[in-house]
Design a protein around this motif. Structure first.
Motif, PDB file in Angstrom:
ATOM      1  N   VAL A 164       0.875  -1.181   0.000  1.00  0.00           N
ATOM      2  CA  VAL A 164       0.000   0.000   0.000  1.00  0.00           C
ATOM      3  C   VAL A 164       0.906   1.223   0.000  1.00  0.00           C
ATOM      4  CG1 VAL A 164      -1.815   1.304   1.147  1.00  0.00           C
ATOM      5  CG2 VAL A 164      -1.844  -1.197   1.247  1.00  0.00           C
ATOM      6  N   LYS A 165       0.591   2.127  -0.899  1.00  0.00           N
ATOM      7  CA  LYS A 165       1.435   3.310  -1.078  1.00  0.00           C
ATOM      8  C   LYS A 165       0.602   4.570  -0.829  1.00  0.00           C
ATOM      9  CE  LYS A 165       3.489   5.012  -5.294  1.00  0.00           C
ATOM     10  NZ  LYS A 165       3.880   4.451  -6.592  1.00  0.00           N
ATOM     11  N   PHE A 166       1.153   5.467  -0.035  1.00  0.00           N
ATOM     12  CA  PHE A 166       0.501   6.749   0.255  1.00  0.00           C
ATOM     13  C   PHE A 166       1.347   7.835  -0.389  1.00  0.00           C
ATOM     14  CE2 PHE A 166      -0.650   3.795   3.577  1.00  0.00           C
ATOM     15  CZ  PHE A 166      -1.995   4.041   3.800  1.00  0.00           C
ATOM     16  N   VAL A 167       0.789   8.562  -1.305  1.00  0.00           N
ATOM     17  CA  VAL A 167       1.516   9.651  -1.957  1.00  0.00           C
ATOM     18  C   VAL A 167       1.046  10.947  -1.283  1.00  0.00           C
ATOM     19  CG1 VAL A 167       1.984  10.803  -4.155  1.00  0.00           C
ATOM     20  CG2 VAL A 167       1.826   8.305  -4.064  1.00  0.00           C
ATOM     21  N   ALA A 168       1.910  11.464  -0.411  1.00  0.00           N
ATOM     22  CA  ALA A 168       1.503  12.548   0.492  1.00  0.00           C
ATOM     23  C   ALA A 168       2.076  13.881   0.039  1.00  0.00           C
ATOM     24  CB  ALA A 168       1.986  12.229   1.909  1.00  0.00           C
ATOM     25  N   GLY A 169       1.248  14.920   0.135  1.00  0.00           N
ATOM     26  CA  GLY A 169       1.696  16.251  -0.276  1.00  0.00           C
ATOM     27  C   GLY A 169       1.653  17.270   0.843  1.00  0.00           C
ATOM     28  N   SER A 170       1.222  16.851   2.032  1.00  0.00           N
ATOM     29  CA  SER A 170       1.071  17.799   3.144  1.00  0.00           C
ATOM     30  C   SER A 170       1.078  17.037   4.466  1.00  0.00           C
ATOM     31  CB  SER A 170      -0.277  18.528   3.019  1.00  0.00           C
ATOM     32  OG  SER A 170      -1.326  17.579   3.173  1.00  0.00           O
ATOM     33  N   ILE A 171       1.167  17.787   5.564  1.00  0.00           N
ATOM     34  CA  ILE A 171       1.101  17.169   6.892  1.00  0.00           C
ATOM     35  C   ILE A 171      -0.287  16.542   7.091  1.00  0.00           C
ATOM     36  CG2 ILE A 171       1.187  17.615   9.401  1.00  0.00           C
ATOM     37  CD1 ILE A 171       3.970  17.618   8.012  1.00  0.00           C
ATOM     38  N   GLU A 172      -1.321  17.186   6.565  1.00  0.00           N
ATOM     39  CA  GLU A 172      -2.681  16.612   6.691  1.00  0.00           C
ATOM     40  C   GLU A 172      -2.721  15.236   6.023  1.00  0.00           C
ATOM     41  OE1 GLU A 172      -2.258  19.956   5.417  1.00  0.00           O
ATOM     42  OE2 GLU A 172      -2.366  20.471   7.553  1.00  0.00           O
ATOM     43  N   ASP A 173      -2.089  15.124   4.866  1.00  0.00           N
ATOM     44  CA  ASP A 173      -2.027  13.816   4.176  1.00  0.00           C
ATOM     45  C   ASP A 173      -1.290  12.793   5.043  1.00  0.00           C
ATOM     46  OD1 ASP A 173      -3.401  14.650   1.919  1.00  0.00           O
ATOM     47  OD2 ASP A 173      -1.637  14.726   0.604  1.00  0.00           O
ATOM     48  N   LEU A 174      -0.233  13.248   5.719  1.00  0.00           N
ATOM     49  CA  LEU A 174       0.534  12.316   6.563  1.00  0.00           C
ATOM     50  C   LEU A 174      -0.288  11.878   7.773  1.00  0.00           C
ATOM     51  CD1 LEU A 174       4.063  13.994   6.376  1.00  0.00           C
ATOM     52  CD2 LEU A 174       3.398  11.791   5.374  1.00  0.00           C
ATOM     53  N   GLU A 175      -1.076  12.795   8.321  1.00  0.00           N
ATOM     54  CA  GLU A 175      -1.941  12.441   9.470  1.00  0.00           C
ATOM     55  C   GLU A 175      -2.929  11.353   9.050  1.00  0.00           C
ATOM     56  OE1 GLU A 175      -1.314  13.466  12.435  1.00  0.00           O
ATOM     57  OE2 GLU A 175      -1.180  15.644  12.619  1.00  0.00           O
ATOM     58  N   LYS A 176      -3.506  11.507   7.866  1.00  0.00           N
ATOM     59  CA  LYS A 176      -4.477  10.509   7.397  1.00  0.00           C
ATOM     60  C   LYS A 176      -3.774   9.192   7.100  1.00  0.00           C
ATOM     61  CE  LYS A 176      -8.613   9.187   6.398  1.00  0.00           C
ATOM     62  NZ  LYS A 176      -9.607   9.823   5.562  1.00  0.00           N
ATOM     63  N   THR A 177      -2.558   9.270   6.561  1.00  0.00           N
ATOM     64  CA  THR A 177      -1.771   8.066   6.286  1.00  0.00           C
ATOM     65  C   THR A 177      -1.585   7.257   7.565  1.00  0.00           C
ATOM     66  OG1 THR A 177      -0.583   9.150   4.487  1.00  0.00           O
ATOM     67  CG2 THR A 177       0.531   7.269   5.508  1.00  0.00           C
ATOM     68  N   ARG A 178      -1.195   7.947   8.624  1.00  0.00           N
ATOM     69  CA  ARG A 178      -0.925   7.279   9.908  1.00  0.00           C
ATOM     70  C   ARG A 178      -2.210   6.647  10.449  1.00  0.00           C
ATOM     71  NH1 ARG A 178      -0.244   9.303  15.350  1.00  0.00           N
ATOM     72  NH2 ARG A 178      -0.847  11.349  14.612  1.00  0.00           N
ATOM     73  N   GLN A 179      -3.309   7.380  10.328  1.00  0.00           N
ATOM     74  CA  GLN A 179      -4.600   6.876  10.825  1.00  0.00           C
ATOM     75  C   GLN A 179      -5.021   5.601  10.080  1.00  0.00           C
ATOM     76  OE1 GLN A 179      -7.963   9.659  10.346  1.00  0.00           O
ATOM     77  NE2 GLN A 179      -9.209   7.798  10.144  1.00  0.00           N
ATOM     78  N   ILE A 180      -4.864   5.630   8.761  1.00  0.00           N
ATOM     79  CA  ILE A 180      -5.285   4.472   7.945  1.00  0.00           C
ATOM     80  C   ILE A 180      -4.383   3.259   8.232  1.00  0.00           C
ATOM     81  CG2 ILE A 180      -5.394   3.599   5.557  1.00  0.00           C
ATOM     82  CD1 ILE A 180      -7.658   5.414   5.918  1.00  0.00           C
ATOM     83  N   ILE A 181      -3.084   3.497   8.352  1.00  0.00           N
ATOM     84  CA  ILE A 181      -2.155   2.385   8.623  1.00  0.00           C
ATOM     85  C   ILE A 181      -2.539   1.703   9.934  1.00  0.00           C
ATOM     86  CG2 ILE A 181       0.256   1.780   9.183  1.00  0.00           C
ATOM     87  CD1 ILE A 181       1.121   4.030   7.237  1.00  0.00           C
ATOM     88  N   GLN A 182      -2.850   2.532  10.936  1.00  0.00           N
ATOM     89  CA  GLN A 182      -3.230   1.988  12.252  1.00  0.00           C
ATOM     90  C   GLN A 182      -4.564   1.270  12.199  1.00  0.00           C
ATOM     91  OE1 GLN A 182      -3.018   5.209  15.078  1.00  0.00           O
ATOM     92  NE2 GLN A 182      -0.880   4.775  15.529  1.00  0.00           N
ATOM     93  N   GLU A 183      -5.547   1.945  11.630  1.00  0.00           N
ATOM     94  CA  GLU A 183      -6.915   1.403  11.630  1.00  0.00           C
ATOM     95  C   GLU A 183      -6.986   0.043  10.941  1.00  0.00           C
ATOM     96  OE1 GLU A 183      -9.738   4.327  10.362  1.00  0.00           O
ATOM     97  OE2 GLU A 183     -11.326   2.828  10.075  1.00  0.00           O
ATOM     98  N   TYR A 184      -6.235  -0.116   9.849  1.00  0.00           N
ATOM     99  CA  TYR A 184      -6.318  -1.364   9.078  1.00  0.00           C
ATOM    100  C   TYR A 184      -5.129  -2.297   9.339  1.00  0.00           C
ATOM    101  CZ  TYR A 184     -10.239   0.849   6.815  1.00  0.00           C
ATOM    102  OH  TYR A 184     -11.447   1.457   6.595  1.00  0.00           O
ATOM    103  N   GLY A 185      -4.267  -1.966  10.286  1.00  0.00           N
ATOM    104  CA  GLY A 185      -3.130  -2.827  10.629  1.00  0.00           C
ATOM    105  C   GLY A 185      -2.271  -3.155   9.409  1.00  0.00           C
ATOM    106  N   LEU A 186      -2.030  -2.154   8.579  1.00  0.00           N
ATOM    107  CA  LEU A 186      -1.418  -2.434   7.273  1.00  0.00           C
ATOM    108  C   LEU A 186      -0.009  -3.001   7.364  1.00  0.00           C
ATOM    109  CD1 LEU A 186      -2.681   0.552   5.069  1.00  0.00           C
ATOM    110  CD2 LEU A 186      -3.627  -1.759   5.305  1.00  0.00           C
ATOM    111  N   THR A 187       0.773  -2.560   8.357  1.00  0.00           N
ATOM    112  CA  THR A 187       2.164  -3.052   8.405  1.00  0.00           C
ATOM    113  C   THR A 187       2.222  -4.541   8.762  1.00  0.00           C
ATOM    114  OG1 THR A 187       2.412  -2.252  10.665  1.00  0.00           O
ATOM    115  CG2 THR A 187       3.257  -0.814   8.920  1.00  0.00           C
ATOM    116  N   GLN A 188       1.143  -5.065   9.301  1.00  0.00           N
ATOM    117  CA  GLN A 188       1.101  -6.513   9.590  1.00  0.00           C
ATOM    118  C   GLN A 188       0.681  -7.306   8.342  1.00  0.00           C
ATOM    119  OE1 GLN A 188      -0.382  -4.629  12.621  1.00  0.00           O
ATOM    120  NE2 GLN A 188       1.827  -4.693  12.883  1.00  0.00           N
ATOM    121  N   LYS A 189       0.125  -6.609   7.370  1.00  0.00           N
ATOM    122  CA  LYS A 189      -0.451  -7.326   6.219  1.00  0.00           C
ATOM    123  C   LYS A 189       0.441  -7.345   4.987  1.00  0.00           C
ATOM    124  CE  LYS A 189      -5.314  -6.479   7.132  1.00  0.00           C
ATOM    125  NZ  LYS A 189      -6.457  -5.632   6.811  1.00  0.00           N
ATOM    126  N   CYS A 190       1.177  -6.269   4.785  1.00  0.00           N
ATOM    127  CA  CYS A 190       1.895  -6.122   3.506  1.00  0.00           C
ATOM    128  C   CYS A 190       2.956  -5.037   3.649  1.00  0.00           C
ATOM    129  CB  CYS A 190       0.900  -5.752   2.404  1.00  0.00           C
ATOM    130  SG  CYS A 190       0.147  -4.142   2.661  1.00  0.00           S
TER     131      CYS A 190
END
Ligand SMILES: C[S@@+](CC[C@H](N)C(=O)[O-])C[C@H]1O[C@@H](n2cnc3c(N)ncnc32)[C@H](O)[C@@H]1O
Ligand SMILES: Nc1nc2[nH]cc(C(=O)O)c2c(=O)[nH]1
Ligand code: SF4
Ligand SMILES: [Mg+2]
Length: 236
Positions: A164-190
């Motif tokens: 899963v790739k997050f193409v971020a252009g702002s701090i707001e994008d990074l905040e959402k990236t962190r939230q999604i990674i946590q919510e869906y446990g992405l680092t455990q999956k892929c």
């Protein structure tokens, strides 16, 4: 071989380069860029490939497999445009896997990952070759203006070889990236990558953000090809 040679795929460019991104970054790959996309990201670096008036060569699966095999390169990256919009893409993927190739699909997160994987599985006798099929899906953040199109079900369809790739252009994008990674446990999956929207945010600011939030298991990447060649160069 039992290929459907009625189907033709609209290809806007084909080239060999190093993969500039992802788990195979730095390795040679054959790129197949398909025409057309269902999204319109604010930062898209290949808008030209999505325009109706862009010329495309119509190629059959047999022609594309022969092109790939002639290069002697093991990796194939399908991109676009949006490759998963291509009708009967599974037939082409299956033939490339049968030829021993590793196939990576760059996809925009709005289209089902599982549909194409199930179709390929149905066609292939060699189950082990499925591990050579990997999907790199974007989660389009707010800065892209395409976030509402994200198919969240894709997160439950990820395989360990996927990214899963997050193409971020702002701090707001990074905040959402962190939230999604946590919510869906992405680092455990892929695999999980953060990439800057080219020129929009300092890579160092992404690193600082990762440090501040202990973002273990996440990798920052830069698009290598944009540093080796001119950022708008085609065919590299
Ligand atoms: C051009 S897209 C084609 C594949 C598919 N449509 C997608 O969006 O994943 C390939 C990759 O390039 C990324 N990309 C496009 N424009 C970019 C830019 N200006 N800076 C950084 N990455 C960009 C996309 O986010 C995507 O991960
Ligand atoms: N060298 C190189 N590597 C890439 N990896 C993913 C690309 C893409 O446009 O999807 C890409 C691309 O356009 N060029
Ligand atoms: S989904 Fe991919 S190809 Fe389509 S507009 Fe966005 S970055 Fe460009
Ligand atoms: Mg690109």
């Amino acid at each position: 071989m039992n290929m459907n040679n009625q189907i033709k795929y609209p290809v806007v460019e084909q080239f060999v380069s190093i993969n500039g991104e992802g788990t195979k970054a730095g390795e040679l790959a054959v790129f197949i860029r398909f025409k057309g996309c269902n999204l319109n990201c604010s930062y898209c670096d290949t808008q030209w490939a999505n325009r109706q008036d862009t010329p495309a060569v119509e190629k059959t699966a047999a022609e594309l497999v022969a092109d790939v095999c002639r290069t002697g390169i093991d990796n194939v990256t399908m991109t676009g445009g949006e490759p998963l919009l291509q009708i009967e893409l599974a037939g082409l993927i299956k033939e490339l896997l049968s030829a021993g190739k590793a196939v990576e699909i760059e996809t925009n997160g709005s289209v089902s990952l599982e549909n194409v994987r199930a179709q390929v599985k149905h066609l292939t006798q060699e189950r082990q070759s499925m591990e050579r099929l990997s999907m790199t899906m974007d989660y389009k953040l707010a800065g892209s203006r395409m976030e509402t199109f994200m198919r969240l079900q894709n997160f439950s369809e990820l395989q360990p070889q996927d990214t899963v790739k997050f193409v971020a252009g702002s701090i707001e994008d990074l905040e959402k990236t962190r939230q999604i990674i946590q919510e869906y446990g992405l680092t455990q999956k892929c695999h999980v990558y953060i990439s800057p929207v080219f020129g929009a945010i300092e890579p160092a600011d992404i690193v600082e953000y990762m440090k501040a939030h202990q973002m273990n298991g996440v990798r920052m990447q830069l698009q290598m090809h944009k540093f080796i060649w001119a950022p708008d160069e085609r065919g590299v």
